[in-house]
Structure formats: C-alpha cells, structure tokens
Design a protein around this motif. Structure first.
Motif, mmCIF file in Angstrom:
data_model
loop_
_atom_site.group_PDB
_atom_site.id
_atom_site.type_symbol
_atom_site.label_atom_id
_atom_site.label_comp_id
_atom_site.label_asym_id
_atom_site.label_seq_id
_atom_site.Cartn_x
_atom_site.Cartn_y
_atom_site.Cartn_z
ATOM 1 N N ALA A 332 -2.677 -6.171 -8.012
ATOM 2 C CA ALA A 332 -1.252 -6.342 -8.300
ATOM 3 C C ALA A 332 -0.707 -5.105 -9.009
ATOM 4 N N GLY A 333 0.570 -4.830 -8.780
ATOM 5 C CA GLY A 333 1.209 -3.710 -9.449
ATOM 6 C C GLY A 333 2.220 -3.036 -8.555
ATOM 7 N N PRO A 334 2.814 -1.942 -9.035
ATOM 8 C CA PRO A 334 3.811 -1.222 -8.227
ATOM 9 C C PRO A 334 3.190 -0.692 -6.938
ATOM 10 N N LEU A 335 3.994 -0.668 -5.904
ATOM 11 C CA LEU A 335 3.522 -0.167 -4.614
ATOM 12 C C LEU A 335 3.373 1.344 -4.626
ATOM 13 N N ASP A 336 2.332 1.820 -3.972
ATOM 14 C CA ASP A 336 2.243 3.216 -3.569
ATOM 15 C C ASP A 336 1.708 3.218 -2.139
ATOM 16 N N VAL A 337 1.560 4.389 -1.555
ATOM 17 C CA VAL A 337 1.161 4.467 -0.156
ATOM 18 C C VAL A 337 -0.206 3.835 0.066
ATOM 19 N N ARG A 338 -1.137 4.084 -0.851
ATOM 20 C CA ARG A 338 -2.498 3.569 -0.661
ATOM 21 C C ARG A 338 -2.528 2.045 -0.732
ATOM 22 N N SER A 339 -1.862 1.463 -1.718
ATOM 23 C CA SER A 339 -1.880 0.007 -1.828
ATOM 24 C C SER A 339 -1.118 -0.639 -0.678
ATOM 25 N N LEU A 340 -0.092 0.031 -0.168
ATOM 26 C CA LEU A 340 0.633 -0.485 0.992
ATOM 27 C C LEU A 340 -0.294 -0.570 2.201
ATOM 28 N N CYS A 341 -1.030 0.487 2.454
ATOM 29 C CA CYS A 341 -1.919 0.492 3.606
ATOM 30 C C CYS A 341 -3.029 -0.545 3.451
ATOM 31 N N THR A 342 -3.521 -0.705 2.228
ATOM 32 C CA THR A 342 -4.542 -1.719 1.970
ATOM 33 C C THR A 342 -4.006 -3.115 2.237
ATOM 34 N N ALA A 343 -2.757 -3.370 1.856
ATOM 35 C CA ALA A 343 -2.146 -4.679 2.088
ATOM 36 C C ALA A 343 -1.976 -4.955 3.575
ATOM 37 N N VAL A 344 -1.562 -3.956 4.326
ATOM 38 C CA VAL A 344 -1.419 -4.128 5.777
ATOM 39 C C VAL A 344 -2.767 -4.484 6.394
ATOM 40 N N ALA A 345 -3.816 -3.770 5.996
ATOM 41 C CA ALA A 345 -5.148 -4.038 6.538
ATOM 42 C C ALA A 345 -5.640 -5.429 6.149
ATOM 43 N N ALA A 346 -5.376 -5.844 4.913
ATOM 44 C CA ALA A 346 -5.873 -7.133 4.428
ATOM 45 C C ALA A 346 -5.240 -8.306 5.161
ATOM 46 N N THR A 347 -4.006 -8.161 5.598
ATOM 47 C CA THR A 347 -3.279 -9.267 6.218
ATOM 48 C C THR A 347 -3.178 -9.146 7.732
ATOM 49 N N LEU A 348 -3.804 -8.138 8.315
ATOM 50 C CA LEU A 348 -3.645 -7.891 9.752
ATOM 51 C C LEU A 348 -4.229 -9.049 10.555
ATOM 52 N N VAL A 488 10.649 -4.857 -0.900
ATOM 53 C CA VAL A 488 9.580 -5.117 -1.860
ATOM 54 C C VAL A 488 9.252 -3.830 -2.604
ATOM 55 N N THR A 489 8.787 -4.000 -3.849
ATOM 56 C CA THR A 489 8.413 -2.849 -4.685
ATOM 57 C C THR A 489 7.036 -3.016 -5.315
ATOM 58 N N THR A 490 6.408 -4.184 -5.127
ATOM 59 C CA THR A 490 5.084 -4.438 -5.708
ATOM 60 C C THR A 490 4.127 -4.900 -4.619
ATOM 61 N N THR A 491 2.833 -4.760 -4.895
ATOM 62 C CA THR A 491 1.834 -5.182 -3.908
ATOM 63 C C THR A 491 1.897 -6.683 -3.678
ATOM 64 N N GLU A 492 2.103 -7.457 -4.754
ATOM 65 C CA GLU A 492 2.146 -8.903 -4.571
ATOM 66 C C GLU A 492 3.338 -9.332 -3.720
ATOM 67 N N ASP A 493 4.462 -8.646 -3.900
ATOM 68 C CA ASP A 493 5.633 -8.971 -3.063
ATOM 69 C C ASP A 493 5.407 -8.564 -1.614
ATOM 70 N N LEU A 494 4.721 -7.445 -1.400
ATOM 71 C CA LEU A 494 4.428 -7.020 -0.034
ATOM 72 C C LEU A 494 3.500 -8.013 0.655
ATOM 73 N N LEU A 495 2.455 -8.431 -0.019
ATOM 74 C CA LEU A 495 1.542 -9.417 0.568
ATOM 75 C C LEU A 495 2.288 -10.699 0.936
ATOM 76 N N ASP A 496 3.169 -11.143 0.040
ATOM 77 C CA ASP A 496 3.950 -12.353 0.316
ATOM 78 C C ASP A 496 4.867 -12.143 1.520
ATOM 79 N N ALA A 497 5.480 -10.970 1.608
ATOM 80 C CA ALA A 497 6.388 -10.688 2.715
ATOM 81 C C ALA A 497 5.641 -10.589 4.042
#
Length: 518
Positions: A332-348, A488-497
């Motif tokens: 959890a935390g503010p989004l950056d490029v690395r965490s964004l890509c990790t979130a995409v992979a985790a939910t693919l 979205v601006t955070t990893t948790e919000d991105l995962l939810d979205a």
C-alpha cells in the motif's frame, strides 16, 4: 450487382468479415453495401489512425487478414502512422482507399492526390481497380498478397464509379502463399553455433508463439544458449507456464550489455538488432564486435518450424523451463511506475491480451508480466506512438471472449483517444490503465541521452516536454466518450479499480497518476 457489393461479398467469402472504417463521400456505395452483405461487420472509428491501428490489432489476434476503409489520400495520410506499425509487425492487412470517380480525376478537385505514392510507403502491393468487372478479383488478389513475405499491407484503390457501377460479380478466394520452410543449411549453421557455446537466440515475429518459445527454451536448456525477445514484439505468448525470456532493451546501452559476450547471434524470426536512434558515441549496430550472425529464419519464413527443426537437432529430451505464477500485489502507498506495473500483473486475468504502449513504464512492466497469468502481449512494433488504444480496440473485436488490458502512456494516448468511443459503441471488454505523469517523460530522458541538454523541467525547452498547464483530465475525457473512468493515486485504489473494471462488462479507463521520470 454493383461493384462495392461484389467486392464485399468476395471479402467475406475469403474470411475477411470485419472492416474498420472512417468513410467519406467516395466510399458511400461501400457503406451502403453493408446492408446487402450482412456477413461483413463494419466498425466505425472517429479517426483514420484508430481504424488502421484497430485493423492491425484485429489481425495480430485473429491470425487472419484485416480490412480497413479510408477516404481518399488525406484519409490514408491520417492513418499512415499505424499502417507503419502494422508493416513492422508483419500484419496481413487489406487497405481499401476510396478515390474520385475516374472521370472526375481530370478536374483536380480539392481532395485529389497521389494515393498510389502515399500507399507505396507502407504497402507491399498497390493496385487501382479500373473496371467493375475486375473489382472482386482485384480484392482477392489483394487479400492473397497480404499473406506474402510473412504478412504485409496490400492497398486497393477503389474509384467511386467502380463502386457504384452495375456489372460486378463475386470472385473466389485465392490461396495465400505458405511461409518458406526452414532451409537445412540454416538449421545446420544454427546447430553448430549453439553447440559451440556462448550463443544468443533473438526471437521475433511468429517465433513468439507458444510453440516457438517452447522449442527455443528446449534448445536453451540443452545447449546453454541465451534467449532474448525483440524489443517490440508483434504478438507474444508469455506469462506463467511459458518460458521466461527477457526482452532486448530499448536503450542501446542496455541491449549492448545483454548481447555482450555472445560469439554467435542466431536470428529466429527477428531482424538483426540496431539502436532505435543514433546517439553521439554509441554504435548503431548492436551486434558485438566479433559476433557472427546466423539467420535461422527470416521474419517472413516459418520461424516455428525452423526452431522445432533446430530443437530436434540439438535438444534431445530437454524440457523447457517455464515461469511460475508469482505475481504478488504491491504494498500500500502512493503510486509509482513500478507499483503500477506490479498491480497490473497481480490482477491480470487468465488468457488476457495485454497491449503495451506504456513507453517509460515498459522497463518495469516487462519483468512484472513474466510471472503474471498466461497472456498474449502486443507491442508498439514500429515506434509510431498512438497505437495502444486502437490496437486494443481491434484485439477486443477479434477476441470478444478474452479480456484486453491496455497499459497506456498519457502523451501517446492523446494521439488516438477517440478509440475509446469505438470501444464504448461496440461494448468491448477493454480496461485501459492510463499512466498520467503529465509529461513526455521519455523525451526528458532522450534530451540528455542525445547530448542536447539535461532533463528539462522549466524554461522554453522544458515546456515542449511537459503536459501540464493545463493537465489533461483523462477521467472526464473518457467519460465524455462513453467509457466509465476512475482516477487513482495509490496502489490500493488501483487494485480496487482494476477489480471494478474486471467485474463489469464493457470498456473502462483507470487514470493512474504517477510522478514523472527524468
């Protein structure tokens, strides 16, 4: 039967049953013929670059020739960038360009232009249909031509009077040429190279199918050869359960490091690697000094059969090593490029199609996806930005049973944002993760790499690389085009979205705000 009806009926008989289009006056009889030939699905786009990019994506996923309808020379010009990408991908694509009626050409009307000359810059086959009795057969010759050289663009120029005149008749399909079989001498040369050690196999084009990468991985397991995938793969089967292979780096210095130490470079469906641009003091040819290049299979030949023949020669009982499914969620935390890509992979989702026009995020996205659920990746093959949203649109039309995830940079999204409207109209299952860093970040990096200056954030040069003042509101833009959207601006919000988008039918856009690079 009018010429347009005969042409469309012949296309559907040859398996070309979708046409992406942005028509004009000269194409009205083609449009009207859609009512007479219901087997043809017309897909309207709001810009020619969306039509050509969507046709490219459709063909890459369907494996069949795509069709696009454009309006005269200016319409072709508007679609040219994504035709360039399609050419580089080896996409079989029929481009039908309407032209003035034959007798009207002599008047040099405002939209008159040299269509053939423009088409020739991206097409391997160009022809103007001169008579209604020939138009259907011309179309069949064009479709057959799309299968030559491993896949190419064939442009058929269609004068308006050829469309509207009675006297046309459907023509039977023509057989497209089969890919060249592997040459025994090439297989033998590649076998000697990998047996000698310190060999690298660069995979591209059809070699990136499941069968191709499996054969390559068996060769690597048996011989110790290194494997690399071309920087911008047209269609790559990858993810968990498939061989884990790194991409050749975009920056020349990265690629030089990856190829360092190779005594032989074996090309399997890939071109010999060169730097994307020329830089001061950096070699343009990325093949190391003293490294021999062995062409196992050209991009237009049967690269899969060549790899399988090579595996039969050198791999014996070796088994391909495959990637595990290991894609944990980011912290959890503010989004950056690395965490964004990790979130995409985790939910693919399983069997997803990932369209990658992430640009500066690509370096983080590629390794993250290696252990995501098995999927198909489509990349920006020709470097002409603005293909991500259109290619995703075409891929979704080709595979309505598969989810499409487009990882899209903000600057290049603005070239063809109109693709969202087509996604909404066709109710396509596309989730766009739009990376908003309010900048042309890649150009900030390139400013320094070319020796022009340091990364600029202010001043007159910096303003040319900045997308703020005002910052585009992609959430509002998407909503205005009919696509539900969230910011979205955070990893948790991105995962939810991402889960929200995956749970609902139809297109969605997630505007992910991240810090700029460079």
């Amino acid at each position: 039967m009018r010429g347009a009806e005969a042409l469309i009926g012949s296309l559907t008989g040859a398996g070309v049953d979708v046409c992406f289009m942005n028509p004009g006056t000269s194409e009205m009889h083609f449009v009207q013929a859609l009512d007479d030939v219901p087997e043809m699905r017309g897909v309207l786009t709001l810009f020619e670059g969306v039509a050509t990019g969507a046709a490219d994506g459709w063909a890459r996923i369907s494996g069949r020739p795509a069709a696009v309808l454009l309006h005269l020379g200016p319409g072709l010009g508007n679609g040219l960038a994504n035709l360039h990408n399609a050419r580089r991908a080896g996409t079989p694509l029929l481009c039908v360009v309407g032209a003035h009626a034959t007798d009207h050409v002599r008047h040099d009307a405002p939209l008159q232009s040299d269509i053939t000359a423009v088409a020739g810059t991206v097409s391997g086959w160009v022809h103007t249909s001169g008579h209604v009795r020939d138009v259907a057969d011309d179309a069949m010759r064009a479709v057959a031509a799309t299968g030559e050289r491993g896949g190419q663009i064939a442009t058929l120029v269609l004068p308006a009077d050829v469309s509207w005149t009675e006297g046309g008749a459907p023509a039977p399909p023509r057989t497209a040429p089969a890919p060249e079989p592997p040459a025994p001498s090439r297989v033998a040369a590649a076998a000697a190279a990998v047996r000698a050690g310190e060999a690298t196999i660069l995979l591209g084009g059809p070699a990136l199918s499941a069968a191709g990468t499996d054969a390559a991985a068996r060769i690597a397991a048996a011989t110790g050869a290194r494997l690399l995938v071309e920087t911008f793969p047209g269609c790559w089967e990858t993810g968990a359960g498939r061989p884990r292979i790194d991409k050749l780096g975009y920056f020349a210095e990265q690629a030089i490091g990856q190829l360092s130490g190779s005594r032989t470079l074996v090309l399997a469906g890939a071109r010999s690697p060169v730097s994307f641009f020329g830089y001061p003091g950096v070699p343009g040819d990325l093949v190391p000094d003293g490294c021999d290049v062995v062409g196992l299979a050209d991009p237009g030949s049967d690269a899969v059969a060549a790899l399988e023949a090579l595996a039969a020669e050198v791999a014996g009982p070796a088994v391909a090593e495959v990637a595990p499914h290991a894609a944990p969620e980011p912290a959890a935390g503010p989004l950056d490029v690395r965490s964004l890509c990790t979130a995409v992979a985790a939910t693919l989702p399983e069997r997803a199609i990932v369209v990658d026009e992430s640009v500066t995020a690509a370096a983080a996205l590629a390794p993250a996806l290696q252990t995501a659920a098995p999927h198909t990746q489509l990349a920006l093959t020709g470097g002409a930005i603005g293909d991500g949203l259109p290619v995703a649109t075409g891929a979704a039309v080709a595979a309505p049973d598969r989810p499409v995830v487009a990882v899209q940079a903000d600057g290049s999204a603005l070239y063809t944002l109109q693709a969202l409207w087509t996604q909404a109209r066709e109710r396509l299952d596309v989730t766009t993760v739009l990376i908003n860093n309010s900048a042309y970040s890649i150009l900030r990096v390139e400013l320094a790499r070319t020796g022009a200056g340091e990364a600029a954030h202010s001043g007159r040069a910096g303003r040319m690389l900045d997308l703020s003042d005002p910052t585009p509101d992609f959430t509002s833009l998407a909503t205005g085009l009919g696509v539900p959207a969230r910011r979205v601006t955070t990893t948790e919000d991105l995962l939810d979205a991402l889960r929200w988008a995956g749970a609902e039918p139809g297109p969605h856009l997630i505007e992910a705000v991240v810090p700029p690079l460079g």
